[in-house]
Design a protein around this motif. Structure first.
Motif, mmCIF file in Angstrom:
data_model
loop_
_atom_site.group_PDB
_atom_site.id
_atom_site.type_symbol
_atom_site.label_atom_id
_atom_site.label_comp_id
_atom_site.label_asym_id
_atom_site.label_seq_id
_atom_site.Cartn_x
_atom_site.Cartn_y
_atom_site.Cartn_z
ATOM 1 N N ASP A 19 0.643 -1.243 0.035
ATOM 2 C CA ASP A 19 -0.096 -0.027 -0.047
ATOM 3 C C ASP A 19 0.750 0.935 0.113
ATOM 4 O OD1 ASP A 19 -2.877 0.958 0.626
ATOM 5 O OD2 ASP A 19 -1.472 2.351 1.781
ATOM 6 N N ARG A 20 0.601 2.347 -0.720
ATOM 7 C CA ARG A 20 1.433 3.393 -0.691
ATOM 8 C C ARG A 20 1.511 4.153 0.422
ATOM 9 N NH1 ARG A 20 -1.660 7.991 -4.297
ATOM 10 N NH2 ARG A 20 -3.728 8.033 -3.326
ATOM 11 N N TYR A 21 0.568 3.974 1.388
ATOM 12 C CA TYR A 21 0.372 4.627 2.615
ATOM 13 C C TYR A 21 1.265 3.755 3.686
ATOM 14 C CZ TYR A 21 -3.056 7.286 0.452
ATOM 15 O OH TYR A 21 -3.722 8.288 -0.553
ATOM 16 N N ASN A 22 1.658 2.669 3.389
ATOM 17 C CA ASN A 22 2.663 1.884 4.472
ATOM 18 C C ASN A 22 4.092 2.596 4.753
ATOM 19 O OD1 ASN A 22 4.835 0.008 4.519
ATOM 20 N ND2 ASN A 22 4.429 -0.520 2.628
ATOM 21 N N PRO A 23 4.179 2.478 5.860
ATOM 22 C CA PRO A 23 5.379 3.443 6.399
ATOM 23 C C PRO A 23 6.630 2.877 5.976
ATOM 24 C CG PRO A 23 4.373 1.982 8.176
ATOM 25 C CD PRO A 23 3.499 1.896 7.080
ATOM 26 N N GLY A 103 11.951 -2.613 16.568
ATOM 27 C CA GLY A 103 10.649 -1.981 16.423
ATOM 28 C C GLY A 103 9.343 -2.607 16.625
ATOM 29 N N ILE A 104 8.116 -1.909 16.869
ATOM 30 C CA ILE A 104 6.964 -2.780 16.980
ATOM 31 C C ILE A 104 6.191 -1.780 16.084
ATOM 32 C CG2 ILE A 104 5.206 -3.133 18.791
ATOM 33 C CD1 ILE A 104 6.876 -2.559 20.915
ATOM 34 N N CYS A 105 5.324 -2.858 15.475
ATOM 35 C CA CYS A 105 4.261 -2.465 14.328
ATOM 36 C C CYS A 105 3.201 -3.351 14.582
ATOM 37 C CB CYS A 105 4.865 -2.291 12.910
ATOM 38 S SG CYS A 105 5.172 -4.101 12.467
ATOM 39 N N ILE A 114 3.318 1.958 12.623
ATOM 40 C CA ILE A 114 4.556 1.680 13.614
ATOM 41 C C ILE A 114 4.271 2.267 14.759
ATOM 42 C CG2 ILE A 114 7.014 2.299 13.999
ATOM 43 C CD1 ILE A 114 7.428 2.489 10.848
ATOM 44 N N VAL A 115 4.430 1.432 15.832
ATOM 45 C CA VAL A 115 4.201 1.764 17.185
ATOM 46 C C VAL A 115 5.488 2.210 17.754
ATOM 47 C CG1 VAL A 115 3.089 0.964 19.432
ATOM 48 C CG2 VAL A 115 2.218 0.298 17.391
ATOM 49 N N PHE A 116 6.327 1.541 17.748
ATOM 50 C CA PHE A 116 7.726 1.949 18.172
ATOM 51 C C PHE A 116 8.730 1.814 16.993
ATOM 52 C CE2 PHE A 116 11.794 1.046 20.458
ATOM 53 C CZ PHE A 116 11.822 2.033 21.346
ATOM 54 N N LYS A 117 9.445 2.845 16.717
ATOM 55 C CA LYS A 117 10.374 2.763 15.660
ATOM 56 C C LYS A 117 11.776 2.117 15.952
ATOM 57 C CE LYS A 117 12.192 5.448 11.935
ATOM 58 N NZ LYS A 117 12.439 6.946 11.192
ATOM 59 N N ALA A 118 12.076 1.133 14.797
ATOM 60 C CA ALA A 118 13.403 0.399 15.351
ATOM 61 C C ALA A 118 14.544 1.571 14.883
ATOM 62 C CB ALA A 118 13.431 -0.711 14.447
#
Length: 156
Positions: A19-23, A103-105, A114-118
């Motif tokens: 998806d183009r909105y995927n981080p 990270g946590i997603c 993404i809840v917590f960035k790696a």
């Protein structure tokens, strides 16, 4: 969003990965990727040189953290994928994720979050990375990946 089986969580993640909105901006993926230290649920590449490793678990976030940490031996970024209700429990131990750079997603009906960035892992094993990704790519792409990895290694 409720997941009864881990493969449902992975499938939902897969549905949203392009998806183009995927981080993550992943351009190519492999699932259930085997290597000497185990099996990774999802390996993805961004552009032509940034590797991501993802471990999915329904409840056992500590196991996912350990596996994700092992995956950082060849990935630039390593994440765990958890259902939203389990993510809250994992975040209570945020320091452990932070210490390991993992990270946590989560994934829900809106997509990947993404809840917590790696942290970017710069001490991964370059040789292992090339060998692992080689088994996923077409031969013509491997040459370009190897060239990019050599540039990254020289920069270090």
């Amino acid at each position: 969003m409720f997941f009864k089986y881990e493969n449902e969580l992975v499938a939902k993640f897969e549905c949203n990965i392009y998806d183009r909105y995927n981080p993550f901006r992943i351009t190519d993926v492999a699932f259930e990727f085997n290597y000497t230290n185990g099996r990774i649920d999802i390996v993805g590449i961004c552009g032509r040189s940034i590797l991501y490793a993802f471990e999915a678990k329904l409840k056992k976030w500590r196991d996912a953290l350990d596996q994700a940490y092992r995956n950082s031996s060849f990935a630039h970024y390593s994440y765990v994928i958890l259902p939203e209700n389990v993510t809250k429990k994992a975040l209570e131990n945020k320091r452990e994720f932070q210490r390991r750079g993992i990270g946590i997603c989560t994934v829900n009906s809106s997509g990947i979050k993404i809840v917590f960035k790696a942290h970017k892992n710069v001490q991964y094993n370059h040789g292992l990375q090339v060998v692992r990704w080689t088994s996923l790519q077409k031969p013509e792409d491997v040459d370009l990946l190897i060239d990019n990895l050599k540039k990254v290694k020289k920069a270090l």
